[in-house]
Design an enzyme around this catalytic site. Structure first.
Site, PDB file in Angstrom:
ATOM      1  N   LEU A  52     108.826   1.922  56.938  1.00 33.32           N
ATOM      2  CA  LEU A  52     109.224   3.175  56.295  1.00 33.32           C
ATOM      3  C   LEU A  52     109.447   2.889  54.817  1.00 33.32           C
ATOM      4  O   LEU A  52     109.965   1.825  54.460  1.00 33.32           O
ATOM      5  CB  LEU A  52     110.512   3.722  56.912  1.00 33.32           C
ATOM      6  CG  LEU A  52     110.432   4.399  58.276  1.00 33.32           C
ATOM      7  CD1 LEU A  52     111.838   4.690  58.794  1.00 33.32           C
ATOM      8  CD2 LEU A  52     109.613   5.682  58.228  1.00 33.32           C
ATOM      9  N   ASP A  53     109.100   3.837  53.954  1.00 32.14           N
ATOM     10  CA  ASP A  53     109.380   3.703  52.526  1.00 32.14           C
ATOM     11  C   ASP A  53     110.889   3.649  52.301  1.00 32.14           C
ATOM     12  O   ASP A  53     111.665   4.181  53.105  1.00 32.14           O
ATOM     13  CB  ASP A  53     108.812   4.887  51.754  1.00 32.14           C
ATOM     14  CG  ASP A  53     107.293   4.915  51.761  1.00 32.14           C
ATOM     15  OD1 ASP A  53     106.695   3.835  51.916  1.00 32.14           O
ATOM     16  OD2 ASP A  53     106.717   6.015  51.623  1.00 32.14           O
TER      17      ASP A  53
END
Length: 312
Positions: A52-53
């Site tokens: 995930l960013d």
């Protein structure tokens, strides 16, 4: 006393293998979460099934020790996200972390009605061709697209086939100069929610980017069952490999001799449950995961084995 000192100096005893569900907070990278679990679990054998960013929050599925072999099958599962799309502004990264590129005039934003938003979402639902964000992790000429973008090199990525099975508007809000759309998206692996925000804004003529993103599900795994980084007790939170494999593939219960034979690479003369296709988990009488098997001709053959000494 000497033995205790030696044990303490060697660090924590590695935990049993298993799958761990973590709820990543905003501002942390997926690597931060992996590094934390490595320390707590006493092993470097920790992997993840999709990052995930830093801006995003939500579910990470991690594997410890031999359970990392299951992650290959988790990566491709469908995913669910909650997101906020801001219409009226574009950024260099298609999300709130990038530099602002363009801001639409107030009249154009005011003309974006609820009905136009729904109409703009329709073509972005179903089986679609999507151009990934220029700051994605896709490799171009051996380098990640985001690395090239940071170097100021313009990257042109080819469209990819993805499936957006659900694209639901939850709420539409209208702060000064913008339209914020809270949405729920269920999609195939490899779908970029930032690209959906970008493309929706482009279709409405005002631009768009993502301001919030939360992954709530990967296949059967739910974020509500995950532990936060600060509250993480790895040992108690670990899901047994056999339980996870049963959930993903169904299970074939083995006899003790079959478990030994399969562990030695032998094929099994067994029938699969009716209508079962693909891999199935092979589980020993003591509950440990021996491997994943699939039919090859008249017998079952292991496609992934799990070490008995780790899985016990």
């Amino acid at each position: 006393m000497v033995e205790n000192s030696a044990a303490a100096a060697s660090g924590p005893v590695p935990l049993r293998p298993g799958i761990l569900l973590v709820d990543k907070p905003q501002g942390h990278t997926s690597h931060d979460a992996v590094a934390r679990v490595r320390r707590l679990a006493g092993t470097r054998k920790v992997g993840h099934a999709g990052t995930l960013d830093p801006m995003a929050t939500g579910l990470l599925v991690l594997g410890i020790r031999s359970a990392t072999r299951l992650l290959t099958f988790v990566v491709g599962l469908d995913k669910e996200y909650l997101a906020t799309i801001r219409l009226g502004q574009t950024t260099s990264t298609d999300d709130a972390e990038g530099d602002t590129l363009d801001t639409a005039d107030l009249a154009a934003v005011a003309a974006v009605t609820d009905e136009r938003i729904e109409a703009g979402i329709a073509p972005l639902t179903g089986d679609i061709e999507q151009v990934p964000s220029s700051v994605s992790a896709i490799k171009v000429g051996g380098k990640r697209a985001y690395a090239l973008a940071r170097e100021g090199i313009e990257v042109e990525l080819t469209p990819r086939a993805v499936t957006v099975s659900e694209f639901e508007v939850i709420e539409i809000r209208r702060p000064e100069g913008f339209v914020d759309v809270d949405v729920r998206v269920v999609c195939s692996s490899g779908t970029y929610i930032r690209a959906l925000a970008r493309d929706l804004g482009a279709s409405l003529g005002v631009g768009g980017h993502l301001t919030a993103l939360r992954r709530t599900r990967i296949g059967p795994f739910q974020v509500r069952d995950a532990s936060t980084i600060d509250e993480l007790d790895v040992e108690s939170a670990l899901l047994a490999p056999a339980d996870v494999a049963r959930e993903l593939f169904g299970a074939l219960d083995l006899t003790e001799q079959e478990a030994i034979d399969l562990g030695h690479g032998k094929r099994l003369a067994r029938e699969l449950p009716a209508d079962h296709t693909g891999p199935i988990a092979a589980v020993a009488p003591d509950g440990r995961l021996v491997g994943l098997v699939e039919r090859r001709g008249a017998s079952l053959r292991s496609i992934v084995n799990f070490p008995a000494e780790e899985s016990a």
